[in-house]
Structures are given as C-alpha cells and as structure tokens.
Motif scaffolding. Sequence first.
Motif, PDB file in Angstrom:
ATOM      1  N   ASP A   1     -47.794  30.725  47.282  1.00 35.88           N
ATOM      2  CA  ASP A   1     -48.140  29.293  47.228  1.00 35.88           C
ATOM      3  C   ASP A   1     -47.125  28.568  46.332  1.00 35.88           C
ATOM      4  O   ASP A   1     -46.783  29.025  45.424  1.00 35.88           O
ATOM      5  CB  ASP A   1     -49.596  28.806  47.007  1.00 35.88           C
ATOM      6  CG  ASP A   1     -50.610  29.297  48.051  1.00 35.88           C
ATOM      7  OD1 ASP A   1     -50.282  29.335  49.208  1.00 35.88           O
ATOM      8  OD2 ASP A   1     -51.586  29.510  47.577  1.00 35.88           O
ATOM      9  N   LYS A   2     -46.922  27.503  46.736  1.00 33.85           N
ATOM     10  CA  LYS A   2     -46.031  26.558  45.932  1.00 33.85           C
ATOM     11  C   LYS A   2     -46.871  25.690  45.223  1.00 33.85           C
ATOM     12  O   LYS A   2     -47.746  25.637  45.433  1.00 33.85           O
ATOM     13  CB  LYS A   2     -44.639  26.040  46.805  1.00 33.85           C
ATOM     14  CG  LYS A   2     -43.929  27.269  47.532  1.00 33.85           C
ATOM     15  CD  LYS A   2     -42.861  26.763  48.392  1.00 33.85           C
ATOM     16  CE  LYS A   2     -42.163  27.887  49.070  1.00 33.85           C
ATOM     17  NZ  LYS A   2     -42.630  29.128  49.485  1.00 33.85           N
ATOM     18  N   GLY A   3     -45.801  24.482  44.596  1.00 32.78           N
ATOM     19  CA  GLY A   3     -46.823  23.396  44.282  1.00 32.78           C
ATOM     20  C   GLY A   3     -47.389  23.691  42.933  1.00 32.78           C
ATOM     21  O   GLY A   3     -48.129  24.834  42.747  1.00 32.78           O
ATOM     22  N   ASN A   4     -47.688  22.851  42.186  1.00 33.71           N
ATOM     23  CA  ASN A   4     -48.336  23.240  40.735  1.00 33.71           C
ATOM     24  C   ASN A   4     -49.651  22.232  40.827  1.00 33.71           C
ATOM     25  O   ASN A   4     -50.517  22.467  39.749  1.00 33.71           O
ATOM     26  CB  ASN A   4     -47.621  23.040  39.663  1.00 33.71           C
ATOM     27  CG  ASN A   4     -46.144  23.965  39.538  1.00 33.71           C
ATOM     28  OD1 ASN A   4     -46.579  25.155  39.753  1.00 33.71           O
ATOM     29  ND2 ASN A   4     -45.271  23.355  39.375  1.00 33.71           N
ATOM     30  N   SER A   5     -49.642  21.354  41.360  1.00 32.64           N
ATOM     31  CA  SER A   5     -50.739  20.214  41.362  1.00 32.64           C
ATOM     32  C   SER A   5     -51.740  20.434  42.433  1.00 32.64           C
ATOM     33  O   SER A   5     -51.274  20.437  43.625  1.00 32.64           O
ATOM     34  CB  SER A   5     -50.236  18.701  41.210  1.00 32.64           C
ATOM     35  OG  SER A   5     -49.262  18.696  39.726  1.00 32.64           O
ATOM     36  N   THR A   6     -53.011  19.934  42.316  1.00 28.54           N
ATOM     37  CA  THR A   6     -53.869  19.995  43.196  1.00 28.54           C
ATOM     38  C   THR A   6     -53.574  18.538  44.005  1.00 28.54           C
ATOM     39  O   THR A   6     -53.125  17.908  43.570  1.00 28.54           O
ATOM     40  CB  THR A   6     -55.305  19.919  42.811  1.00 28.54           C
ATOM     41  OG1 THR A   6     -55.814  18.785  41.987  1.00 28.54           O
ATOM     42  CG2 THR A   6     -55.739  21.177  42.183  1.00 28.54           C
ATOM     43  N   PHE A   7     -54.335  18.310  45.299  1.00 26.58           N
ATOM     44  CA  PHE A   7     -54.257  17.097  45.995  1.00 26.58           C
ATOM     45  C   PHE A   7     -54.690  15.852  44.803  1.00 26.58           C
ATOM     46  O   PHE A   7     -53.873  14.885  44.661  1.00 26.58           O
ATOM     47  CB  PHE A   7     -54.626  16.984  47.224  1.00 26.58           C
ATOM     48  CG  PHE A   7     -54.511  15.600  47.977  1.00 26.58           C
ATOM     49  CD1 PHE A   7     -53.330  15.195  48.353  1.00 26.58           C
ATOM     50  CD2 PHE A   7     -55.747  14.757  47.946  1.00 26.58           C
ATOM     51  CE1 PHE A   7     -53.194  14.094  48.977  1.00 26.58           C
ATOM     52  CE2 PHE A   7     -55.418  13.651  48.592  1.00 26.58           C
ATOM     53  CZ  PHE A   7     -54.186  13.178  48.981  1.00 26.58           C
TER      54      PHE A   7
ATOM     55  N   GLU B   1     -50.612  21.831  50.418  1.00 23.55           N
ATOM     56  CA  GLU B   1     -51.031  23.172  50.829  1.00 23.55           C
ATOM     57  C   GLU B   1     -52.580  23.213  50.959  1.00 23.55           C
ATOM     58  O   GLU B   1     -53.245  22.353  50.236  1.00 23.55           O
ATOM     59  CB  GLU B   1     -50.395  24.434  49.933  1.00 23.55           C
ATOM     60  CG  GLU B   1     -48.868  24.362  49.770  1.00 23.55           C
ATOM     61  CD  GLU B   1     -48.402  25.549  49.074  1.00 23.55           C
ATOM     62  OE1 GLU B   1     -47.992  26.347  49.715  1.00 23.55           O
ATOM     63  OE2 GLU B   1     -48.449  25.193  47.825  1.00 23.55           O
ATOM     64  N   PRO B   2     -53.026  24.234  51.520  1.00 19.99           N
ATOM     65  CA  PRO B   2     -54.478  24.550  51.490  1.00 19.99           C
ATOM     66  C   PRO B   2     -55.220  24.603  50.230  1.00 19.99           C
ATOM     67  O   PRO B   2     -56.233  23.854  50.189  1.00 19.99           O
ATOM     68  CB  PRO B   2     -54.775  25.638  52.471  1.00 19.99           C
ATOM     69  CG  PRO B   2     -53.418  25.801  53.276  1.00 19.99           C
ATOM     70  CD  PRO B   2     -52.355  25.429  52.500  1.00 19.99           C
ATOM     71  N   TRP B   3     -54.748  25.082  49.368  1.00 21.47           N
ATOM     72  CA  TRP B   3     -55.289  25.407  48.262  1.00 21.47           C
ATOM     73  C   TRP B   3     -55.256  23.915  47.298  1.00 21.47           C
ATOM     74  O   TRP B   3     -56.340  23.410  46.613  1.00 21.47           O
ATOM     75  CB  TRP B   3     -54.660  26.430  47.053  1.00 21.47           C
ATOM     76  CG  TRP B   3     -53.318  25.841  46.435  1.00 21.47           C
ATOM     77  CD1 TRP B   3     -52.028  26.153  46.978  1.00 21.47           C
ATOM     78  CD2 TRP B   3     -53.365  25.280  45.328  1.00 21.47           C
ATOM     79  NE1 TRP B   3     -51.348  25.782  46.110  1.00 21.47           N
ATOM     80  CE2 TRP B   3     -51.905  25.224  45.016  1.00 21.47           C
ATOM     81  CE3 TRP B   3     -54.142  24.783  44.288  1.00 21.47           C
ATOM     82  CZ2 TRP B   3     -51.052  24.305  44.093  1.00 21.47           C
ATOM     83  CZ3 TRP B   3     -53.523  24.036  43.346  1.00 21.47           C
ATOM     84  CH2 TRP B   3     -52.007  24.070  43.021  1.00 21.47           C
ATOM     85  N   GLN B   4     -54.305  23.051  47.387  1.00 26.84           N
ATOM     86  CA  GLN B   4     -54.183  21.742  47.039  1.00 26.84           C
ATOM     87  C   GLN B   4     -55.188  20.856  47.561  1.00 26.84           C
ATOM     88  O   GLN B   4     -55.623  19.976  47.022  1.00 26.84           O
ATOM     89  CB  GLN B   4     -52.812  21.390  47.190  1.00 26.84           C
ATOM     90  CG  GLN B   4     -51.708  21.970  46.333  1.00 26.84           C
ATOM     91  CD  GLN B   4     -50.257  21.370  46.581  1.00 26.84           C
ATOM     92  OE1 GLN B   4     -49.836  21.477  47.762  1.00 26.84           O
ATOM     93  NE2 GLN B   4     -49.551  20.926  45.683  1.00 26.84           N
ATOM     94  N   GLN B   5     -55.407  21.062  48.915  1.00 28.01           N
ATOM     95  CA  GLN B   5     -56.414  20.118  50.032  1.00 28.01           C
ATOM     96  C   GLN B   5     -57.814  20.450  49.354  1.00 28.01           C
ATOM     97  O   GLN B   5     -58.542  19.532  49.370  1.00 28.01           O
ATOM     98  CB  GLN B   5     -56.139  20.492  51.205  1.00 28.01           C
ATOM     99  CG  GLN B   5     -55.125  20.336  51.950  1.00 28.01           C
ATOM    100  CD  GLN B   5     -54.926  21.098  53.214  1.00 28.01           C
ATOM    101  OE1 GLN B   5     -55.968  21.209  53.980  1.00 28.01           O
ATOM    102  NE2 GLN B   5     -53.552  21.384  53.788  1.00 28.01           N
TER     103      GLN B   5
END
Length: 140
Positions: free
Chosen positions: A75-81, A59-63
């Motif tokens: 937003d989903k996902g809990n970890s950054t890229f 996702e963009p925040w992870q990127q």
Amino acid sequence: MAFTVQSRQGAANGSSEVSIGAMAGFSVGQAGSLYSRGFDECCCVIAHNGSTGAFIHVEPWQQANNRKIRNLDADKGNSTFEEMWKRVPAGDQKVILIYHREPNQPLIDQANREGWQKHQVSAGRFSVEFDGNNSIKIGE
C-alpha cells in the motif's frame, strides 16, 4: 450543477499526476488537468467548493480509515481518507465518488449521508482525468 463524466479512449495524459494513496489540491478553473491511474480496488474522490478543491486517490485501507489493515509492503499513501478529508476546503461542496468495486463502508456511508454524486465504472482497472472545473474523463 453535477460533474460530467464521459469515457475516453487511451490512458490519462493530464498535466499533473496524483499518486496512488495521495491528494492534490487545486484552484477551480486554474488547475489545468489532474489525473491518476491504477484504479481497481481504489476509488477517486473529487471535491470543490467553487474556488478550491481536492483530487484524492483512495486505497481500501484509507477508505476504511484503518491503519491496522494497511499492507506496508504494497500500500502507498500515509494518511487515512478521514485525515485527507479534513484538508479539503469547507463550504458548499460539490463531491463525486468514482469506483469500480463498492468502497469500504465508512466511505460509502459518508457519500450516501452527504449526498455525493456517485459513478460506478464497469472496467476493472481505470484512470481518471479531471479538467479542474466539472469535466471528468474515465479511461483505461
């Protein structure tokens, strides 16, 4: 050898779905098919070192590797890229970045610096299906 990317009609129908904002590890040649849907502002990173690898829906925040811009309601996902990338097996990696809109700067900078294969998709919303070896199919 580069990943091969081709178009596919219809939705992805692989054996294992990778959720938005998530990462799935695999063994090359033994993974079966991995797929993910709902790419528009998100991007896909697939990497392997010839024996093991990872399929990541970013996702963009992870990127951006920035939890401060994360929308907790959407937003989903809990970890950054960056956190997920640390779990990708090291070695002589083959990596592809698949996107519609150009990814946030930290991710595109890493792709350019490390010489990743890049593939821009013209469709505004797409799915990615990976066979666990080198073949990738892009669909609706």
